[in-house]
Design an enzyme around this catalytic site. Sequence first.
Site, PDB file in Angstrom:
ATOM      1  N   ASP A   1      27.963   6.213  19.319  1.00  0.00           N
ATOM      2  CA  ASP A   1      29.241   6.415  18.639  1.00  0.00           C
ATOM      3  C   ASP A   1      29.008   6.665  17.154  1.00  0.00           C
ATOM      4  O   ASP A   1      29.069   5.762  16.331  1.00  0.00           O
ATOM      5  CB  ASP A   1      30.126   5.185  18.846  1.00  0.00           C
ATOM      6  CG  ASP A   1      31.592   5.535  18.681  1.00  0.00           C
ATOM      7  OD1 ASP A   1      31.910   6.733  18.650  1.00  0.00           O
ATOM      8  OD2 ASP A   1      32.405   4.607  18.568  1.00  0.00           O
TER       9      ASP A   1
ATOM     10  N   LYS B   1      32.815   7.721  29.930  1.00  0.00           N
ATOM     11  CA  LYS B   1      33.145   6.735  28.892  1.00  0.00           C
ATOM     12  C   LYS B   1      33.328   5.329  29.463  1.00  0.00           C
ATOM     13  O   LYS B   1      33.701   5.167  30.621  1.00  0.00           O
ATOM     14  CB  LYS B   1      34.463   7.142  28.204  1.00  0.00           C
ATOM     15  CG  LYS B   1      34.459   8.562  27.676  1.00  0.00           C
ATOM     16  CD  LYS B   1      34.016   8.614  26.261  1.00  0.00           C
ATOM     17  CE  LYS B   1      35.116   8.134  25.355  1.00  0.00           C
ATOM     18  NZ  LYS B   1      35.206   8.859  24.118  1.00  0.00           N
TER      19      LYS B   1
ATOM     20  N   CYS C   1      51.236  -7.659  -5.523  1.00  0.00           N
ATOM     21  CA  CYS C   1      51.858  -8.607  -6.432  1.00  0.00           C
ATOM     22  C   CYS C   1      51.071  -8.484  -7.737  1.00  0.00           C
ATOM     23  O   CYS C   1      49.845  -8.567  -7.739  1.00  0.00           O
ATOM     24  CB  CYS C   1      51.739 -10.022  -5.880  1.00  0.00           C
ATOM     25  SG  CYS C   1      52.315 -11.250  -7.068  1.00  0.00           S
TER      26      CYS C   1
ATOM     27  N   TYR D   1      19.011  14.576  20.243  1.00  0.00           N
ATOM     28  CA  TYR D   1      19.177  14.802  21.676  1.00  0.00           C
ATOM     29  C   TYR D   1      19.173  16.261  22.120  1.00  0.00           C
ATOM     30  O   TYR D   1      19.196  16.542  23.308  1.00  0.00           O
ATOM     31  CB  TYR D   1      20.416  14.086  22.230  1.00  0.00           C
ATOM     32  CG  TYR D   1      21.711  14.241  21.456  1.00  0.00           C
ATOM     33  CD1 TYR D   1      22.348  13.121  20.938  1.00  0.00           C
ATOM     34  CD2 TYR D   1      22.298  15.484  21.251  1.00  0.00           C
ATOM     35  CE1 TYR D   1      23.530  13.226  20.235  1.00  0.00           C
ATOM     36  CE2 TYR D   1      23.475  15.603  20.568  1.00  0.00           C
ATOM     37  CZ  TYR D   1      24.098  14.480  20.054  1.00  0.00           C
ATOM     38  OH  TYR D   1      25.270  14.589  19.352  1.00  0.00           O
TER      39      TYR D   1
ATOM     40  N   LYS E   1      25.719   7.345  25.052  1.00  0.00           N
ATOM     41  CA  LYS E   1      26.556   8.110  24.126  1.00  0.00           C
ATOM     42  C   LYS E   1      26.705   7.277  22.860  1.00  0.00           C
ATOM     43  O   LYS E   1      27.373   6.237  22.864  1.00  0.00           O
ATOM     44  CB  LYS E   1      27.914   8.394  24.766  1.00  0.00           C
ATOM     45  CG  LYS E   1      28.777   9.319  23.938  1.00  0.00           C
ATOM     46  CD  LYS E   1      29.971   9.766  24.770  1.00  0.00           C
ATOM     47  CE  LYS E   1      30.893  10.709  24.030  1.00  0.00           C
ATOM     48  NZ  LYS E   1      31.295  10.315  22.714  1.00  0.00           N
TER      49      LYS E   1
ATOM     50  N   CYS F   1      50.449 -15.661 -10.155  1.00  0.00           N
ATOM     51  CA  CYS F   1      50.857 -15.914  -8.763  1.00  0.00           C
ATOM     52  C   CYS F   1      49.887 -16.940  -8.150  1.00  0.00           C
ATOM     53  O   CYS F   1      48.668 -16.750  -8.207  1.00  0.00           O
ATOM     54  CB  CYS F   1      50.822 -14.612  -7.963  1.00  0.00           C
ATOM     55  SG  CYS F   1      51.018 -14.868  -6.187  1.00  0.00           S
TER      56      CYS F   1
ATOM     57  N   VAL G   1       0.856  -1.198   0.000  1.00  0.00           N
ATOM     58  CA  VAL G   1       0.000   0.000   0.000  1.00  0.00           C
ATOM     59  C   VAL G   1       0.890   1.246   0.000  1.00  0.00           C
ATOM     60  O   VAL G   1       0.646   2.213  -0.726  1.00  0.00           O
ATOM     61  CB  VAL G   1      -0.935  -0.003   1.225  1.00  0.00           C
ATOM     62  CG1 VAL G   1      -1.778   1.255   1.255  1.00  0.00           C
ATOM     63  CG2 VAL G   1      -1.803  -1.247   1.219  1.00  0.00           C
TER      64      VAL G   1
ATOM     65  N   GLU H   1      21.867   9.636  29.225  1.00  0.00           N
ATOM     66  CA  GLU H   1      21.575   9.141  27.872  1.00  0.00           C
ATOM     67  C   GLU H   1      22.745   8.274  27.444  1.00  0.00           C
ATOM     68  O   GLU H   1      23.857   8.452  27.933  1.00  0.00           O
ATOM     69  CB  GLU H   1      21.457  10.316  26.887  1.00  0.00           C
ATOM     70  CG  GLU H   1      20.307  11.240  27.192  1.00  0.00           C
ATOM     71  CD  GLU H   1      20.413  12.545  26.407  1.00  0.00           C
ATOM     72  OE1 GLU H   1      21.008  12.564  25.311  1.00  0.00           O
ATOM     73  OE2 GLU H   1      19.901  13.548  26.915  1.00  0.00           O
TER      74      GLU H   1
ATOM     75  N   CYS I   1      55.172 -16.110  -4.938  1.00  0.00           N
ATOM     76  CA  CYS I   1      55.697 -16.384  -6.283  1.00  0.00           C
ATOM     77  C   CYS I   1      57.062 -15.741  -6.523  1.00  0.00           C
ATOM     78  O   CYS I   1      57.632 -15.884  -7.601  1.00  0.00           O
ATOM     79  CB  CYS I   1      54.706 -15.913  -7.348  1.00  0.00           C
ATOM     80  SG  CYS I   1      54.560 -14.117  -7.402  1.00  0.00           S
TER      81      CYS I   1
ATOM     82  N   CYS J   1      57.094 -11.066  -3.741  1.00  0.00           N
ATOM     83  CA  CYS J   1      55.898 -11.770  -3.276  1.00  0.00           C
ATOM     84  C   CYS J   1      56.305 -13.044  -2.526  1.00  0.00           C
ATOM     85  O   CYS J   1      57.083 -13.846  -3.045  1.00  0.00           O
ATOM     86  CB  CYS J   1      55.003 -12.106  -4.457  1.00  0.00           C
ATOM     87  SG  CYS J   1      53.595 -13.122  -3.997  1.00  0.00           S
TER      88      CYS J   1
HETATM   89  S1  IVH Z   1      25.187  16.131  23.946  1.00  0.00           S
HETATM   90  C1  IVH Z   1      26.451  20.453  24.364  1.00  0.00           C
HETATM   91  N1  IVH Z   1      24.230  13.657  23.884  1.00  0.00           N
HETATM   92  O1  IVH Z   1      29.415  12.808  21.744  1.00  0.00           O
HETATM   93  C2  IVH Z   1      25.943  19.078  24.170  1.00  0.00           C
HETATM   94  N2  IVH Z   1      26.238  14.113  22.669  1.00  0.00           N
HETATM   95  O2  IVH Z   1      32.066  13.455  22.834  1.00  0.00           O
HETATM   96  C3  IVH Z   1      26.863  18.219  23.404  1.00  0.00           C
HETATM   97  N3  IVH Z   1      27.132  12.203  21.443  1.00  0.00           N
HETATM   98  O3  IVH Z   1      29.925  15.783  19.947  1.00  0.00           O
HETATM   99  C4  IVH Z   1      26.371  16.939  22.929  1.00  0.00           C
HETATM  100  N4  IVH Z   1      25.573  10.759  22.037  1.00  0.00           N
HETATM  101  O4  IVH Z   1      28.601  13.897  18.806  1.00  0.00           O
HETATM  102  C5  IVH Z   1      25.217  14.493  23.469  1.00  0.00           C
HETATM  103  N5  IVH Z   1      23.263  11.558  23.897  1.00  0.00           N
HETATM  104  C6  IVH Z   1      24.234  12.371  23.485  1.00  0.00           C
HETATM  105  C7  IVH Z   1      25.276  11.937  22.636  1.00  0.00           C
HETATM  106  C8  IVH Z   1      26.269  12.852  22.259  1.00  0.00           C
HETATM  107  C9  IVH Z   1      26.679  10.936  21.329  1.00  0.00           C
HETATM  108  C10 IVH Z   1      28.378  12.694  20.802  1.00  0.00           C
HETATM  109  C11 IVH Z   1      28.256  14.060  20.158  1.00  0.00           C
HETATM  110  C12 IVH Z   1      29.299  14.905  20.834  1.00  0.00           C
HETATM  111  C13 IVH Z   1      30.252  13.861  21.335  1.00  0.00           C
HETATM  112  C14 IVH Z   1      31.096  14.388  22.484  1.00  0.00           C
END
Ligand code: IVH
Length: 728
Positions: free
Chosen positions: A126, A369, A481, A234, A124, A486, A38, A122, A466, A463
């Site tokens: 990557d 971290k 190579c 965020y 973080k 080879c 749909v 929250e 060969c 190599c």
């Molecule tokens: S807040 C002023 N919230 O982590 C507020 N950043 O190491 C700044 N990142 O540059 C960001 N998850 O790219 C915020 N839940 C989260 C995040 C987050 C990933 C990244 C973001 C920031 C980097 C800093």
Amino acid sequence: MPEDGLLAQQRAEELKKLLQQAAYEYYVLDAPTLPDAVYDQLYRELQDLETQHPELVTPDSPTQRVGAQPAARFTSVRHNIPLYSLENAFNLDDLATWQERWQRVAAQAGKAEIGEFAYVCELKIDGNALALTYENGVLVRGATRGDGITGEEITQNVRTIRSIPLRLNLDNPPAIVEVRGEAFLGLEVFKQINQEREQAGEALFANPRNATAGTLRQLDSRVVAKRQLDFFAYTLHIEGGAETGEQTEVQQRQIEQLQHLADADGSTASEPAVPPIEPHLFNPNSTLQSPSSQWEALELLQKMGFKVNPNRMLCPSLAEVGDYYNRWATERAHLPYMTDGVVVKLNAVALQTQLGFTQKFPRWAIALKYPAEEAPTLVERISVNVGRTGAVTPLAELHPVQLAGTTVSRATLHNADRVAELDIRVGDTVIVRKAGEIIPEVLRVLTELRPPNTQPFQMPSCCPECNQPLVREPDEAVIRCVNTSCPAILRKSIEHWASRDALDIRGLGEKWVEQFVERGLLASIADIYHLSVEQLQTVDRMGKKSAQNLVEAIAQSKTQPWARVLYGLGIRHVGSVNAQVLTARFATAADLAAAEVGTIESVYGIGAEIAQSVYQWFRVPANLTLIERLQSAGVQLAGEAPKMPVTEQPFAGKTFVITGTLPTLKRDEAKALIQQAGGKVTGSVSAKTDYVVVGEESGSKLAKAEELGIAQLSEAQLLELLPDSLRP
Ligand code: IVH
């Protein structure tokens, strides 16, 4: 506007809303209610309407997500509000120190007691931060973080991210909404991308973050559209609504920023160079208030149609923050995306404002971290591996070590430059890292632990298989190579030919291939088709039954389609997706071999590098001999001329005229595409013409079309109207 135009506009609006809601349910809520068929039908209807009434194409239309013509380069944009980075903490003690610090600053700055406060935790993510600007509810700009002050404008690419709404789900949106968040690639998609790259003999992305950055910076947004980027929002800033005073929040922040810089260098702040908000960017009817807390901001973002990470938590004190951090230390292993820590933010905006920013970071937030997945181990041997494309990769063979739940005993050293940079030696203790689902790498050498009398490692000049001299192209980091006979390259090419996504010859695995090559039974891929049961039985431990099965599987592989054959040839940059794209356009190997490099490059989705590689491959005499031999063995080197089933021919019954020079397609290529989609292409414009495809320098035909009021299409619009199977 004539009446049918008005009706079309109403219907288009309705369709856009429906499709937007459906995409939101699918990509953001992960709970679709509309069946795919749909959705496709409604989408097609909207496309048709937009073709007939090109003025109805708006930037927030769901049809605008498929990417547009490649950009030559990106332009830089200055962020309205700088994108700050976060200070790092590595354990709960660091966090306690941070709490003491912000409380001290607040006490000095504040007029009142701090009173009750809370943290929002929250995950973080990557990935890469993005700044999105919505004017009157419509996405108008997407930019990378860059250095935080200036980023790159990548709006076309951002539009392809399905979990980013093109229009905010608000009845009366404020004039300007700025949303920040993290673009990322899910681990599954990341794995797929790397598999594709490996198949195509391309360098792998080290981790999902690099893959995201590489994808966001792709100049061809159609490539981005295929990569399935995702986004968690965020941060939210609201501007130009009724509640905004004379000075906008943006201006306020910039004044603060300038004040801060001025304080730092002792001069006085001057007026900020921020243009006032333009009148059309002020919506006095918008009653939406700026949220007063981060928690509310996240909820509002979700309401507006963004995907917000569900694993957030409101924590009344550091104790709960610690629990959250510890819980996710293990649970994050089960998430379908990479996280490298927890972001802890003070919830109340009033408190955030009071604390402000240092030169680089907000004082009210910190990144806690997780330790990286790294471990020390010993280098037992350094070996080199010759790949299918002849690339010679150095490898560190390690004393087995546990890393991110797996045992690691080898790590890639990438290339000669990396080996030289590391100065890695047998006997060294090294730190290995595993990022995401990929091959581990050696991060650094602990030279202080180096035993005496070690020797620097020299990359071989010949190599290892060969003995022929290795070659380094001037602008490549890879040493290769280039000996076409080879045995290592031959073995890997045969393994690739027999692999699941290529000719899928069960029973022709690595062990057997090695023996067959060693015994001289296989000196080329084509020899596979001359193996007999008797010959195979002469090989150690190959019984009659296995030999018969293998010969049967080989015979069976002759029915595999042309796309798999092309992929199986192992041409650099031609993974299984590109092979399908190419065979959809070139129905036979002979067509592809005869094509000019420009013609190959003009295929939708095929870039210059791929085109060059394919073109060059067909210029090597040994490869042409291989094709001939495969042909006489009965391997499929031709496919069906691509034709759509009648029910799927969107151009059935429609007549097209092409005029002028199109930006990427040659005239006969555009014609072939239209015909494959069921359309008819004629040479002159008449009342019977349905569409005129218009390129550069189109003359009298365009004038005629205008006179007759015939719908006009650009090449991009034409491509968008094509079904997916024709438009890879
Ligand atoms: S807040 C002023 N919230 O982590 C507020 N950043 O190491 C700044 N990142 O540059 C960001 N998850 O790219 C915020 N839940 C989260 C995040 C987050 C990933 C990244 C973001 C920031 C980097 C800093």
